[in-house]
Design a protein around this motif. Sequence first.
Motif, PDB file in Angstrom:
ATOM      1  N   LYS A 219      -8.313 -10.958  -6.532  1.00  8.21           N
ATOM      2  CA  LYS A 219      -8.156 -10.014  -5.421  1.00  8.21           C
ATOM      3  C   LYS A 219      -8.124 -10.760  -4.080  1.00  8.21           C
ATOM      4  N   MET A 220      -7.645 -10.061  -3.067  1.00  7.11           N
ATOM      5  CA  MET A 220      -7.632 -10.615  -1.715  1.00  7.11           C
ATOM      6  C   MET A 220      -9.036 -11.031  -1.313  1.00  7.11           C
ATOM      7  N   ALA A 221      -9.141 -12.156  -0.661  1.00  7.00           N
ATOM      8  CA  ALA A 221     -10.445 -12.652  -0.217  1.00  7.00           C
ATOM      9  C   ALA A 221     -10.820 -11.979   1.098  1.00  7.00           C
TER      10      ALA A 221
ATOM     11  N   ASP B 150      -6.525  -2.276  -6.539  1.00 13.11           N
ATOM     12  CA  ASP B 150      -6.106  -3.399  -7.368  1.00 13.11           C
ATOM     13  C   ASP B 150      -5.978  -4.689  -6.568  1.00 13.11           C
ATOM     14  N   GLN B 151      -6.013  -4.565  -5.231  1.00 15.62           N
ATOM     15  CA  GLN B 151      -5.853  -5.734  -4.369  1.00 15.62           C
ATOM     16  C   GLN B 151      -7.095  -6.077  -3.558  1.00 15.62           C
ATOM     17  N   THR B 152      -7.909  -5.090  -3.237  1.00 15.46           N
ATOM     18  CA  THR B 152      -9.068  -5.325  -2.388  1.00 15.46           C
ATOM     19  C   THR B 152     -10.140  -4.291  -2.711  1.00 15.46           C
ATOM     20  N   GLY B 153     -11.271  -4.346  -2.001  1.00 20.25           N
ATOM     21  CA  GLY B 153     -12.332  -3.366  -2.201  1.00 20.25           C
ATOM     22  C   GLY B 153     -13.480  -3.853  -3.053  1.00 20.25           C
TER      23      GLY B 153
ATOM     24  N   ALA C  68       0.834  -1.206   0.000  1.00 21.25           N
ATOM     25  CA  ALA C  68       0.000   0.000   0.000  1.00 21.25           C
ATOM     26  C   ALA C  68       0.865   1.251   0.000  1.00 21.25           C
ATOM     27  N   PRO C  69       0.535   2.249  -0.815  1.00 23.62           N
ATOM     28  CA  PRO C  69       1.303   3.493  -0.784  1.00 23.62           C
ATOM     29  C   PRO C  69       1.026   4.262   0.502  1.00 23.62           C
ATOM     30  N   TYR C  70       1.975   5.073   0.896  1.00 22.11           N
ATOM     31  CA  TYR C  70       1.726   5.960   2.034  1.00 22.11           C
ATOM     32  C   TYR C  70       0.755   7.062   1.620  1.00 22.11           C
TER      33      TYR C  70
END
Length: 465
Positions: A412-414, A403-406, A201-203
């Motif tokens: 994507k992440m479960a 791109d990973q969740t949401g 995750a970006p800051y």
Amino acid sequence: MILRNLLTAVAAGALVAACATAGTDNSTVSASARSDNASAESAFPSTYKAYPSDNIAITNVTIFDGEGQRIENGTIFMSGGEIISVGGPDAIVPTDAKVIDGSGKYVTPGIIDVHSHLGNYPTPSVAAHSDGNEMTSPVTPEVWAEHSVWPQDPGFSRALANGGVTSLQILPGSANLFGGRSATLKNVPARTVQAMKFPGAPYGMKMACGENPKRVYGSRKRKPSTRMGSLSLTRQTWINAQEYQKKRKGAKPPKRDLAMETLADVLDGDILVHNHCYRADELNQIIDMSKEFGYKVTAFHHAVEAYKIADILAKEEICSAVWADWWGFKMEAYDAIPENAALLQQAGACVIIHSDDENQIQRLNQEAAKALSDGRAMGLEISDAQAIQWITYNPAKAMGIADQTGSLKPGKMADVVLWNDNPLSVYARPEKVWIDGALLYDANDPSRRPVSDFELGQPGEGDVK
């Protein structure tokens, strides 16, 4: 004993399964810049590791995918910590999957809070726990929120169990024009904040305008004491940051400066700006200033007057993180309306419902429902699935992790919540919550209710075994 067993399992589980941390391609940057950036990027890295997961299929369930779609009698399959498939009643379920019948229930992505202070202002709310505002200067971009996060804050497990919150951004407070770096966390039990940090995750960087900075420093007879003082000091700080950025990319590296390092990363587009701001006129001034110095505002937080410039926010692709109906607690919050979120949605702008509160984070679904109801009452057609987007995909987008969740998309992440009713109902509660496919909360299983050491309390003399 159940609580001790759970904590033992949690500690053991944290040592298994792997996760990847995103890298950065610095091939086009000078050697001096690479050296400078590497120091910051390697500091306090994420050590997050997903808990063990199973092959899980939820069938016969109503699915809100987080990106505005609703699927009736749907099936979602999770394996290896990822979403494998999301489909309708004809979806094929692998024979080795554990099947959960979701008849009459609902599935959403994990709820995401873009504006939280859990860990920085933990429970109990006593002075010793107040670690969110570095009120020693109006300009403190050098501080990092994660260095104040207390992982044992009971608020984390309450947000998980009562609100289905799987990811959240911890921000510094709003006393300063430049408040410091934010931290994006996975809402998992852990001994260290690094073990909660969302991998890759970006800051973010917290900025603030309006009443808070001028009240805090004006009362001390220091700048800023006015809104014009705030803008002049902010602009001068950006001028200094541009000079540092130029030197950093040159042949001779400057002496490391933690404050300028953060601001230069903002100007390079590597850190996302989250700006606390209420009034429409100030929102527009901040947009003008961001263009002057070449950075982008990712999201305005609180933004109670965003509805007045909804078209501008849509055009600039800036998200508005708002409340459903908080207003009137200070002058700049006076001209709020409960239709704010709905009007932003109608204008095509990015809408987020956020908490900024350890209690409200436990009911972001209900806050979204209130904002939706107010919009419908004025005749705006907004679907349930769109309102769910306000607390899932849109905050993920503003935090740079969409791109990973949401949303519930293959790969994507479960991060998944099974609700016992429509999540926009006041009667809805999370029944089960998975993070990276691991079942971390189960309303029907006391051993799946994370509890921090702090909540266990101190044993009495007769309790010691």
